[in-house]
Structure formats: structure tokens, C-alpha cells
Write an enzyme that holds these catalytic residues in place. Structure first.
Site: not given
Ligand code: G6P
Length: 608
Positions: A2, A75, A485, A99-100, A27, A603, A504, A481, A488
Site C-alpha cells: 500500500c 494491496w 524472476k 498501510n498495515g 506498493r 514491492k 529423485h 533467483e 513472478e
Molecule cells: C517482495 C518483492 C521482492 C523482494 C522481497 C524482499 O517479495 O516483490 O522483489 O525481493 O519482497 O524485499 P526486500 O525489500 O526486503 O529486499
């Protein structure tokens, strides 16, 4: 999660709120809304809608009369995605954005019989109803707010308009982030993130928890809950507003992929002296790394995967015991830490609530807490005893790219420092490593040259429903990673496997045409991983191989090959990941998805 913004001053508030929300949209983008006073009137207007900020613009009239208001991009947590659940929420004489999560919202409804006033399914509306109730009781915004937050449990950042107080915004927070500023040429701003007001000033302060702010055209007053005035501690951001714009790129993600050479340069350059790591700019001396018995790396998402690369390096090179912990798990486990344990917390935003909670728990056991953070002044940066800023500049796209590579670079500096301080690294070897680290920006530039070739795979990738990333050793950490990517932002089911583990179970999922992204960049396991790749190719997989081999033409190994320049094994991560990032980006755009705003994600994850 948010995005919130508030403004009161000499400019038209709708423009400021809508433009600010656009910047905060990473956000959350389930719904958006604004509330504002018509000048000198006690009437609060609200415009809100399910959808993105662009949808909100469409329902806003061109109101040039208003100079004070609040805005929100959501969000969804409590209650589905709908206009009714969109913020701001108005109850009685109060309009509020949040937000929260208010965890005890049910108890509050019961205690104060708030149910008849509620129209939405949100915990936020309960907060609005409670504040309104207290406002009826005290007829004083500050007293009402203090009394209300006293009864709330959970995380919150609130901005509130009280009907009898036009021109003023009241704000308070616990855990959820909020920054504020007064800009001479405009007025007072408050927001989840400073990008929302960066057009007006580079100065800002982090709103301390449980401090009450009153924003007006003339400035910002701040007091603690006892009513003592508190002076804000202003910080200055070290990047420009341009850094938060797309600058001609189709998406922030693509721009951020291309920014990696300069981001890494900014992370490492200030911390290298005579070809050795030096953290004096961070005020960190060698004592932090002395007598370290063990290391725990804590993070979420991409930051965790960066940590895993760092951990692998520290463990394999120097034999120091390292554990990586998912922050949301760590915070509810029994920590095995002692006063000589070094805890490294990694977070781009510095606000991820699970990582913050895990840091708080770890801090009960050791003072050696070091964070790797991108956002200056963020909660994790402030609460860890030592902080190393990555200086990667603002990362706006939800899928993290430049934060990852700059975090890995920061881990590599720390690893070498640990090696030197513990006597496990010789100075010449350390210098050799750091000299190679300095060439990483060029390695990435070379890999960016593959962009067209990677984009050429889009047609093949967009039809996939599953994809597997495989590798061994460090390549397995990179695969994690890479698969994150892809999943997501393309919504393709993607998993990372240690290549030797495929047989396995997972190999039963490999069938004709399934993409397997095979990473074979580690010399000690190269022939092993090639055998594993053949096993998938033999079952019809469409294999995209990434290796140091100048050429691979054997069709029993792969369908497509990306050659990465021969660098020491620990550095291939910087090359391989660029291909994975571009593959995810072009698959996403090829499917018509906006990679900057993938569904259901946000994010900065400030809820548990
Ligand atoms: C969310 C974002 C990711 C990020 C993760 C941790 O899931 O979508 O891109 O890696 O949070 O965020 P941070 O700000 O703690 O690196």
C-alpha cells in the site's frame, strides 16, 4: 505494501496526489483513492475506484480549488479488491488512509459496537470508526488519535483528515514506513516513500514510530505521545528524480536491468582501498568481523537468494559456518545465536516486516547485526547496529534486479573482509579477488549485449506452462533467483532444482518441450551437471544452456546455448543472472503482462 501520500500547501492537491500515487504504485495496485478538502470548507470529497492510478485519474474531476488531501494505492489484505474496500475510508467526521494491518479489529468492533457504521470488509474502516468515536468523545484530533492508537494492535501508517480541521493532515505510524518533509516552495508532504515528493525536495525525515504529526501549509509539527515537541531529523537523498523515471525504457524493470553496471560500481567503489575491502565510509571497523563464531543471513525473496550466494562464498572459501534463514520462519523459531554470531540482514527496501521482526529477535542475542540495505534511513537500516547501503538508486519494478546484483557485490566485500580478519584469506588472494570484483560492471555490460538473442526466445517461452532452472553449487543458488524472476512476472510455474536431485522426483515432470534453463558455470561440477542436462534433453526438454563453453553444438545437450565469458567461478553469478532477468522480462512482455506490476505482488512487503 500500500502506498500512501498526503499533501497540504500551495499547489493543487489532486495533481500532487495522483502523480505521487503513480510513483508509489509499485506498493500495490488493486485500488486507488484520494480524499481532499475544498478550500476553506469543511467538506471532504472522496474519489476512489478498484484498479490502478490511471483508473482513479479517470474518475477525478479537474478540481483546482483544493490544496489539502490524502491518497492511497492498495494491496488488498483484509477484504477483496473492490471500490468499497478502496481507501480512503470515511466514518462520521473522519477520512483516513492506512498501510498495515490492525490485528485486533474484531475485538475493537465488538468493544465499541462499530459494526453498524461499517460498509467495507477492511480493518482500516474499523480504525476510521474508532478514531471517529474518540473524536466525538474528545472533539480534539490529537487526543482522539492518541486514544485510538492506544487500543490498536498491529502495524499501521495512518494519514487522517478531520472534518473540522481543513488544511491539516494528521499522521501516526507503528512499524509501517512513512517519511515526511516540508518544502518551502510547495508545502508539507507525507508518504510511504520519498519518491512521491522527490519533484519538490531531496530532504526528508523518517517519521518515528508513535509520534504524532500535524501537517499544514506552514510546516510540520511533531510530538511524542506525552505531548513533547520533537524536532525531525532531516536526511538528504543522494539520487535525482530522474533516477525514479523510466528514461525512455519501456519498463522500470528493463531500465533497472541496464543500470546494474553503475549500481554495482556505486556499491563497491567507496569500499575498496588499495584493492582491499574497507568499510570506513560506513563507520564499520574490523572489530565487527573479529571472533565471529558463525554467521546467519536473514532475508526474504530476492534478497534471500542474494544472501545464499554470499553464504556459499563465505562457507566455501573460508570454511566459516553460515546459515541462511527465511525471515518469516526465523522469527518464529528458536534462534541458535551467541554474542559472537554475526547476523547479516539483507533487504532492498529495509522495510520488509518479516525481516525487521527477525532482526529484532536476533538483536536479543548478538550485537553483531549488520544490514545490507538500499533505502537510506529505512527501519532495518536504523535498527541494525551496522549498515552497509548498496547505493543502487531507487528500484521501482516489483521484480528485483539491480538490488540483487548489488547485494551480491556487498556480500562479496564482506566475505573477503571476513577472510582477511579471520586470517583465512591471504592479502594477495584477497587483492586478486577484489580486482576481479571491480570488473563486474564490465561483465554485466557484455551480457547486456545478449538482449536481442534472449528476446528471440520469447515465442518459445510464452507458450510454456512450466519451466525448470537447474544447476549445481553456486549455479543452484543462481537458479533459485532465475526461477523466481520468471514465475513472478510471467506467471509460468518455474522451479529451481539442484541438478543432481532431479532424478529423485522432479524429472517425472519433464516432458516434450518443457523449458529447462540449465546453468553450468562451476568448474568442479561441470561434467556432472552436463550429464544431468542430457537426462532432461533425452526426455524432450527444450534446454537453454548457459555455460563458459565457447560453443556447444551437440543437440543431445541443448537447443540453445549462451556463452558467458570465462571469469572465476564465483563471478559467473553476475553474468548468468542477467540472462535470466532478460528472459523473464521478455517472456512477461511477450505475454502482454506489465512486468513492473505483476498480479498479487507488491514491492515493499510491510504485512506479515
Ligand atoms: C517482495 C518483492 C521482492 C523482494 C522481497 C524482499 O517479495 O516483490 O522483489 O525481493 O519482497 O524485499 P526486500 O525489500 O526486503 O529486499
Amino acid at each position: 505494501m500500500c502506498g500512501i501520500i498526503g499533501f497540504t500547501g500551495s499547489h493543487h492537491v489532486q495533481d500532487i496526489l495522483l502523480n505521487g500515487l503513480q510513483r508509489l504504485e509499485y506498493r500495490g495496485y488493486d485500488s486507488a483513492g484520494i480524499a481532499y478538502f475544498r478550500d476553506d470548507s469543511n467538506h471532504i470529497s472522496i474519489r476512489k475506484t478498484a484498479g490502478k492510478v490511471s483508473d482513479l485519474r479517470a474518475v477525478c474531476d479537474d478540481d483546482n480549488e483544493s490544496h489539502c488531501g490524502i491518497g492511497h494505492t492498495r494491496w488488498a489484505t483484509h477484504g477483496g479488491v473492490s471500490t468499497t474496500n478502496a481507501h480512503p475510508h470515511r466514518v462520521g467526521r473522519v477520512a483516513l488512509i492506512h498501510n498495515g494491518i490492525i490485528e485486533n479489529y474484531k475485538e475493537l468492533i465488538a468493544k465499541y459496537n462499530l459494526a453498524p457504521q461499517l460498509k467495507s470488509q477492511t480493518d482500516t474502516e474499523v480504525a476510521a470508526a474508532l478514531i471517529n468515536k474518540k473524536y466525538d468523545e474528545f472533539n480534539d484530533p490529537k487526543k482522539a488519535l492518541k486514544a485510538a492508537v492506544n487500543e490498536m494492535e498491529g502495524a499501521f501508517a495512518f494519514c487522517i483528515l478531520f472534518r473540522e480541521d481543513p488544511g491539516k493532515i494528521y499522521a501516526i505510524r507503528n512499524v509501517s514506513p512513512m517519511v515526511a518533509t516540508f518544502a518551502e516552495n510547495a508545502g508539507s508532504f507525507i508518504a510511504s516513500d520519498l519518491t512521491a515528493f522527490l519533484d519538490f525536495t531531496k530532504n526528508y525525515f523518517v517519521v518515528p514510530e508513535y509520534h504524532l504529526l500535524t501537517l499544514s501549509n506552514d510546516g510540520i509539527e511533531m510530538e511524542d505521545l506525552e505531548g513533547n515537541t520533537v524536532e525531525p531529523e532531516y536526511l538528504t537523498v543522494d539520487w535525482d528524480v530522474d533516477a525514479a523515471e523510466k528514461e525512455g525504457y519501456a519498463h522500470y524493470m528493463l531500465k533497472e536491468i541496464h543500470e546494474q553496471p553503475s549500481a554495482i560500481e556505486k556499491t563497491i567503489a567507496p569500499r575498496i582501498k588499495d584493492s582491499l575491502p574497507d568499510f570506513s565510509v560506513d563507520g564499520i571497523d574490523d572489530s565487527l568481523f573479529e571472533n565471529v563464531s558463525d554467521i546467519t543471513v536473514i532475508a526474504c525473496g530476492t534478497a534471500l537468494y542474494a544472501g545464499m550466494v554470499g553464504a556459499q562464498m563465505i562457507k566455501n572459501r573460508f570454511g566459516i559456518p553460515v546459515t541462511c534463514a527465511v525471515a518469516s520462519e526465523f522469527r518464529y523459531e528458536r534462534p541458535v545465536l551467541n554474542e559472537n554470531s554475526l547476523v547479516i540482514v539483507c533487504s532492498q527496501s529495509g522495510e520488509t516486516i518479516d525481516t525487521l521482526a527477525a532482526l529484532r529477535l536476533a538483536s536479543e542475542y548478538t550485537k553483531k547485526t549488520l544490514s545490507i540495505v538500499n533505502v537510506k534511513g529505512s527501519s532495518i537500516a536504523r535498527e541494525s547496529n551496522y549498515v552497509l547501503y548498496t547505493h543502487a538508486g531507487p528500484e521501482i519494478a516489483v521484480a528485483s534486479t539491480k538490488a540483487y546484483t548489488s547485494q551480491v557485490a556487498a556480500f562479496y566485500l564482506i566475505a573477503i573482509k571476513l577472510g582477511l580478519v579471520s586470517g583465512k584469506a591471504s592479502e594477495p588472494r584477497a587483492k586478486e579477488f577484489i580486482e576481479t570484483l571491480k570488473t563486474v560492471p564490465n561483465m554485466i555490460k557484455t551480457m547486456l549485449g545478449y538482449e536481442d538473442r534472449v528476446a528471440g526466445l520469447t515465442k518459445r517461452m510464452v507458450n510454456a506452462t512450466d519451466a525448470f532452472f537447474i544447476g549445481r553449487g553456486l549455479d543452484y543458488q543462481i537458479a533459485m533467483e532465475g526461477s523466481l524472476k520468471l514465475k513472478e512476472i510471467s506467471y509460468i510455474h518455474a522451479e529451481a532444482y539442484a541438478a543432481g536431485e532431479l532424478k529423485h522426483g522432479t524429472i517425472s515432470l519433464v516432458e516434450e518441450g518443457v523449458p529447462v534453463i540449465a546453468i553450468a558455470s562451476q568448474s568442479n561440477v561441470y561434467s556432472k551437471v552436463i550429464s544431468n542436462i542430457r537426462e532432461t534433453e533425452a526426455r524432450g526438454a527444450y534446454v537453454i544452456l548457459i555455460s563458459k563453453d565457447p560453443e556447444v553444438t551437440d543437440p543431445s545437450i541443448c537447443d540453445v546455448h549462451f556463452h558467458i565469458p570465462d571469469v572465476p567461478d564465483e563471478f559467473t553469478v553476475f553474468e548468468v543472472i542477467v540472462i535470466c532477468q532478460m528472459l523473464a522480462y521478455y517472456t512477461s512482455t511477450g505475454k502482454g503482462i506489465d512486468p513492473d506490476k505483476p498480479r498479487n505482488l507488491a514491492k515493499s512487503v510491510t504485512v506479515e
